[in-house]
Design a protein around this motif. Structure first.
Motif, PDB file in Angstrom:
ATOM      1  N   PHE A  82      13.126 -33.330  20.118  1.00 58.27           N
ATOM      2  CA  PHE A  82      14.424 -33.983  19.946  1.00 58.27           C
ATOM      3  C   PHE A  82      15.418 -33.461  20.983  1.00 58.27           C
ATOM      4  CE2 PHE A  82      12.231 -34.335  15.967  1.00 58.27           C
ATOM      5  CZ  PHE A  82      12.595 -35.572  15.455  1.00 58.27           C
ATOM      6  N   GLN A  91      19.455 -33.082  20.610  1.00 59.72           N
ATOM      7  CA  GLN A  91      19.826 -32.955  19.198  1.00 59.72           C
ATOM      8  C   GLN A  91      20.296 -31.534  18.918  1.00 59.72           C
ATOM      9  OE1 GLN A  91      20.044 -34.996  16.317  1.00 59.72           O
ATOM     10  NE2 GLN A  91      20.891 -33.096  15.511  1.00 59.72           N
ATOM     11  N   SER A 140      21.697 -43.850  10.416  1.00 53.48           N
ATOM     12  CA  SER A 140      20.996 -43.218  11.528  1.00 53.48           C
ATOM     13  C   SER A 140      20.933 -41.708  11.368  1.00 53.48           C
ATOM     14  CB  SER A 140      21.664 -43.577  12.859  1.00 53.48           C
ATOM     15  OG  SER A 140      22.974 -43.050  12.921  1.00 53.48           O
ATOM     16  N   LEU A 141      21.972 -41.106  10.757  1.00 52.87           N
ATOM     17  CA  LEU A 141      21.966 -39.664  10.547  1.00 52.87           C
ATOM     18  C   LEU A 141      20.881 -39.262   9.548  1.00 52.87           C
ATOM     19  CD1 LEU A 141      25.764 -38.713  10.407  1.00 52.87           C
ATOM     20  CD2 LEU A 141      24.142 -38.236  12.237  1.00 52.87           C
ATOM     21  N   GLU A 152      18.228 -40.923   8.753  1.00 54.71           N
ATOM     22  CA  GLU A 152      16.915 -41.206   9.325  1.00 54.71           C
ATOM     23  C   GLU A 152      16.530 -40.147  10.352  1.00 54.71           C
ATOM     24  OE1 GLU A 152      15.001 -44.780  11.970  1.00 54.71           O
ATOM     25  OE2 GLU A 152      15.981 -45.334  10.073  1.00 54.71           O
ATOM     26  N   ARG A 153      17.510 -39.677  11.126  1.00 53.39           N
ATOM     27  CA  ARG A 153      17.240 -38.639  12.119  1.00 53.39           C
ATOM     28  C   ARG A 153      16.736 -37.370  11.440  1.00 53.39           C
ATOM     29  NH1 ARG A 153      22.325 -37.006  15.452  1.00 53.39           N
ATOM     30  NH2 ARG A 153      22.512 -39.286  15.354  1.00 53.39           N
ATOM     31  N   CYS A 154      17.342 -37.015  10.319  1.00 51.12           N
ATOM     32  CA  CYS A 154      16.894 -35.840   9.592  1.00 51.12           C
ATOM     33  C   CYS A 154      15.465 -36.013   9.095  1.00 51.12           C
ATOM     34  CB  CYS A 154      17.828 -35.564   8.418  1.00 51.12           C
ATOM     35  SG  CYS A 154      17.427 -34.081   7.464  1.00 51.12           S
ATOM     36  N   GLU A 165      13.131 -37.922  10.385  1.00 54.43           N
ATOM     37  CA  GLU A 165      12.237 -37.841  11.541  1.00 54.43           C
ATOM     38  C   GLU A 165      11.988 -36.382  11.919  1.00 54.43           C
ATOM     39  OE1 GLU A 165      13.325 -41.979  13.923  1.00 54.43           O
ATOM     40  OE2 GLU A 165      14.492 -40.161  14.302  1.00 54.43           O
ATOM     41  N   TYR A 166      13.040 -35.580  11.834  1.00 53.27           N
ATOM     42  CA  TYR A 166      12.901 -34.166  12.190  1.00 53.27           C
ATOM     43  C   TYR A 166      11.983 -33.445  11.196  1.00 53.27           C
ATOM     44  CZ  TYR A 166      14.227 -29.779  14.384  1.00 53.27           C
ATOM     45  OH  TYR A 166      14.197 -28.591  15.081  1.00 53.27           O
TER      46      TYR A 166
END
Length: 300
Positions: free
Chosen positions: A206, A209, A281-282, A284-286, A288-289
């Motif tokens: 990432f 990020q 999006s926030l 979802e980003r978490c 994905e991480y």
């Protein structure tokens, strides 16, 4: 009488009273139709314990929807009043627990899942408010440890500062300590080193990020006062605040399971810079991480 005698006597009186209540309740239930119990799959579905899944837990649907969408062969379960989705991601068995907000809900949902699914480790993912002025909204915080930010003892009566925030002393919550074979009060609950190392390794996936280590605090409160938030950060090292992670940590420790909490900051009352608005999006980003963390965890 010894000093402890009044407390012992009071305890016996309470226990006797409770037994009277139980006796009356049993008599009442014998005359009434049994109330419907929770719709649970405990007796109608099974899960192969040799799968050794990883258990992912989150409070809100938005904090787990993306992860569920990535599962292969998903199957739903209901344990008590909580809902779970089991499946696989890139060959790794996963169980996703929708716990609902609250430390109690989180602990109960995870305890049921541990007994039913027998996971190898527990990860809690979600959103949080920042307690650290240096951490911007959008930062992913890897929980080196968790703590309960609502367990306090106030100052002695009569002290001039008894009503001030600074007069509060943080207390520990009770978790099982194997060495003592008993529950003992612990203020901080350290995460598993292996899971934390895997989460650190995921940074490479990432670029750009913001990722930081921190102390994830949990509470059934919702703090928005900047002075209180800064006090919690400056005095007790709290990096963020959510309503769940420490419940996951306590349960994992009681069962002797590795655990890690990963939050993404979606609000801040102590950051002066422009804030990225809360968005899907926030969350979802978490998620994905967290999946990237699982990939690295499997490799080691």
């Amino acid at each position: 009488l010894t000093e402890a005698a009044p407390a012992v006597l009071a305890s016996r009186v309470v226990q006797a009273y409770v037994l009277q209540v139980v006796r009356a309740y049993i008599a009442q239930q014998a005359q009434a139709a049994a109330a419907p119990g929770p719709v649970s799959t405990l007796r109608t579905q099974t899960y192969a314990h040799d799968r050794h899944p990883l258990l992912l837990a989150a409070s809100e649907q938005s904090e787990l929807a993306y992860t569920v969408s990535q599962l292969e062969h998903p199957q739903t379960y209901t344990l008590g009043r909580w809902h779970y989705t089991a499946g696989a991601w890139q060959g790794q068995p996963l169980v996703i627990a929708h716990t609902a907000p609250g430390i109690g809900n989180t602990a109960a949902a995870i305890a049921l899942a541990v007994d039913f699914f027998r996971p190898a480790a527990i990860l809690h993912q979600g959103t949080a408010g920042s307690h650290d002025p240096a951490l911007a909204v959008g930062t992913i915080v890897l929980g080196e440890r968790s703590t309960n930010s609502s367990i306090w003892r106030s100052a002695e009566p009569g002290q001039a500062d008894a009503a001030r925030i600074a007069a509060l002393a943080q207390q520990g919550v009770f978790v099982y300590v194997p060495e003592q074979d008993a529950f003992a009060a612990k203020t901080y609950h350290p995460a598993d080193a292996g899971l934390l190392a895997a989460a650190d390794a995921a940074r490479a996936d990432f670029p750009g990020q913001a990722v930081a280590h921190g102390t994830l605090s949990s509470s059934d409160e919702w703090n928005e006062q900047a002075d209180r938030i800064l006090f919690l950060h400056d005095t007790f090292g709290m990096s963020s605040e959510d309503r769940a992670t420490d419940g996951a940590a306590q349960t994992a420790i009681c069962y002797g399971l590795p655990w890690l909490g990963i939050d993404i900051l979606t609000s801040s009352a102590v950051e002066d810079t422009d804030q990225e608005p809360m968005s899907a999006s926030l969350t979802e980003r978490c998620q994905e991480y967290v999946l990237a963390t699982i990939r690295h965890y499997r490799q080691h």
